[in-house]
Write a protein that holds these residues in place. Structure first.
Motif, mmCIF file in Angstrom:
data_model
loop_
_atom_site.group_PDB
_atom_site.id
_atom_site.type_symbol
_atom_site.label_atom_id
_atom_site.label_comp_id
_atom_site.label_asym_id
_atom_site.label_seq_id
_atom_site.Cartn_x
_atom_site.Cartn_y
_atom_site.Cartn_z
ATOM 1 N N SER A 158 0.828 -1.222 0.000
ATOM 2 C CA SER A 158 0.000 0.000 0.000
ATOM 3 C C SER A 158 0.859 1.266 0.000
ATOM 4 N N GLU A 159 2.128 1.106 0.354
ATOM 5 C CA GLU A 159 3.020 2.282 0.388
ATOM 6 C C GLU A 159 3.773 2.510 -0.920
ATOM 7 N N ILE A 160 3.699 1.553 -1.831
ATOM 8 C CA ILE A 160 4.488 1.664 -3.066
ATOM 9 C C ILE A 160 4.054 2.867 -3.893
ATOM 10 N N VAL A 171 4.014 0.745 -9.612
ATOM 11 C CA VAL A 171 5.080 -0.255 -9.807
ATOM 12 C C VAL A 171 6.387 0.410 -9.399
ATOM 13 N N PHE A 172 7.155 -0.253 -8.562
ATOM 14 C CA PHE A 172 8.423 0.321 -8.103
ATOM 15 C C PHE A 172 9.568 -0.565 -8.586
ATOM 16 N N TYR A 201 6.691 -4.584 -6.566
ATOM 17 C CA TYR A 201 8.036 -4.105 -6.248
ATOM 18 C C TYR A 201 9.030 -5.088 -6.865
ATOM 19 N N ILE A 202 9.973 -4.577 -7.638
ATOM 20 C CA ILE A 202 11.001 -5.458 -8.226
ATOM 21 C C ILE A 202 12.372 -4.988 -7.745
ATOM 22 N N SER A 245 2.781 -8.101 -5.844
ATOM 23 C CA SER A 245 3.871 -9.012 -5.484
ATOM 24 C C SER A 245 5.175 -8.270 -5.190
ATOM 25 N N ILE A 246 6.028 -8.963 -4.436
ATOM 26 C CA ILE A 246 7.363 -8.443 -4.157
ATOM 27 C C ILE A 246 8.375 -9.406 -4.757
ATOM 28 N N VAL A 247 9.225 -8.882 -5.613
ATOM 29 C CA VAL A 247 10.310 -9.685 -6.187
ATOM 30 C C VAL A 247 11.603 -9.089 -5.649
ATOM 31 N N PHE A 248 12.357 -9.869 -4.887
ATOM 32 C CA PHE A 248 13.601 -9.349 -4.305
ATOM 33 C C PHE A 248 14.711 -9.269 -5.364
#
Lengths: 142, 211
Positions: A35-37, A55-56, A74-75, A90-93
């Motif tokens: 929600s903060e992206i 999208v970050f 987040y990528i 989704s979060i991709v590290f």
């Protein structure tokens, strides 16, 4: 930004100990982070994917053809997204390689993972490791 | 990879659009898909509408462009919430794009949703988006033949806006021909002339939209 960084570090700490993950706590933190992206798509390597904001993208992200990213994605730095792949919520590290034709929704991909899971459709899970097959990849539902 | 025919793609799009429409109706949201060529005045008209209605309604504007969030930034200044979709190589928004946004939003927070489609008069006719009404905007600077040359979008629209009438005297465009063309293609279409620059007929357009 500071709060985002803090939360992503907390998420990383939790998923570094897969045996002790409290999925309820993780889900709350995951949703709070997403929600903060804010949108940050200024620099990436690739040709005009479709972005639904927010999208970050961290530095040096490589994106293939006909990719759809967003919303709430987040990528991490140096990650690669293969052709025709679609990722939302989704979060991709960092240092992750995602192959072609994969659909991810509400997922966390841990750093240094490689997912060559063509034609798979995965949701609500943490994915870690490297594999060409959905059965071999370490998957934790959350 | 699964390769779908154009017909299948359109059928899938239609089903999803129906789902979107039902979702919007269930949440008492009025919705509009705004289509038109680059430079016709879609964003300028939305700025005027947002300026007049932001006190009355909670407005969400979804902006489609191949890149940048220039339009979204402009509209945001008038107290409407915006979401930008950058379509990359795609020349129109489709129902899947809208569904991805709608399913992640708390729809109870909104009264009106506007979707400003990617600027062109061809591709958006391939995909309905599940809104109550489609509004096609052309400007007299595009020439008086613009409507008869792009019948599909007028056939599928509920309101045709002919914008930039503040330039009418200078350009000498045949407005009657444009109106007749729109009516000939779609007898049920409402035709209205506007100037986003002077604000001419914007109130009337809002009325026509039922807002």
């Amino acid at each position: 930004m500071e709060s985002m960084k803090k939360k992503i570090m907390e998420i990383e700490e939790i998923i570094n100990n897969p045996e002790n993950i409290k999925t309820v706590d993780l889900k709350i933190l995951f949703n709070s982070f997403l929600s903060e992206i804010k949108n940050r798509i200024a620099s990436y390597i690739g040709d005009y994917p479709t972005f639904i904001e927010p999208v970050f993208l961290e530095e040096n992200v490589k994106i293939g053809d006909d990719v759809l990213l967003g919303p709430n994605v987040y990528i991490g730095a140096n990650s690669e997204i293969g052709d025709y792949t679609e990722i939302s919520n989704s979060i991709v590290f960092e240092n992750v390689k995602i192959g072609e034709n994969l659909k991810l929704e509400n997922c966390i991909i841990t750093k240094n993972s490689t997912l060559n899971l063509r034609n798979s459709n995965l949701s609500n899970c943490i994915l870690m490791g490297s594999s060409d097959s959905e059965d071999e990849i370490m998957k934790i539902k959350f | 990879m699964v390769v779908q025919t154009k017909k299948q793609v359109q059928q899938d799009n239609e089903l999803l659009a129906q789902k979107i429409h039902q979702n919007l109706i269930d949440n008492n949201i009025k919705s509009f898909d705004i289509v038109g060529a680059i430079g016709a005045g879609k964003t300028a008209i939305l700025e005027k509408i947002a300026e007049k209605l932001a006190q009355k309604y909670k407005i969400l504007v979804i902006c489609g462009d191949i890149t940048t969030r220039v339009d979204a930034n402009r509209i945001e200044q008038y107290n409407a919430e915006t979401i930008q979709i950058n379509t990359g190589r795609e020349c129109a928004l489709n129902a899947y794009h809208i569904h991805q946004i709608i399913k992640n939003k708390d729809l109870e927070k909104y009264d009106v949703v506007f979707i400003e489609n990617v600027g062109n008069l061809i591709c958006p006719s391939e995909f309905i988006l599940g809104t109550d009404k489609r509004i096609v905007i052309v400007s007299i600077t595009e020439g008086e033949w613009v409507i008869e040359k792009h019948p599909m979008l007028f056939k599928m629209s509920d309101i045709a806006v002919i914008n930039k009438i503040d330039l009418l005297e200078r350009l000498g465009t045949n407005l009657g021909k444009m109106t007749n063309d729109a009516k000939k293609i779609n007898p049920n279409i409402d035709v209205i002339t506007t100037s986003a620059k002077t604000g001419d007929n914007i109130e009337k357009l809002i009325e026509l939209m039922g807002l």
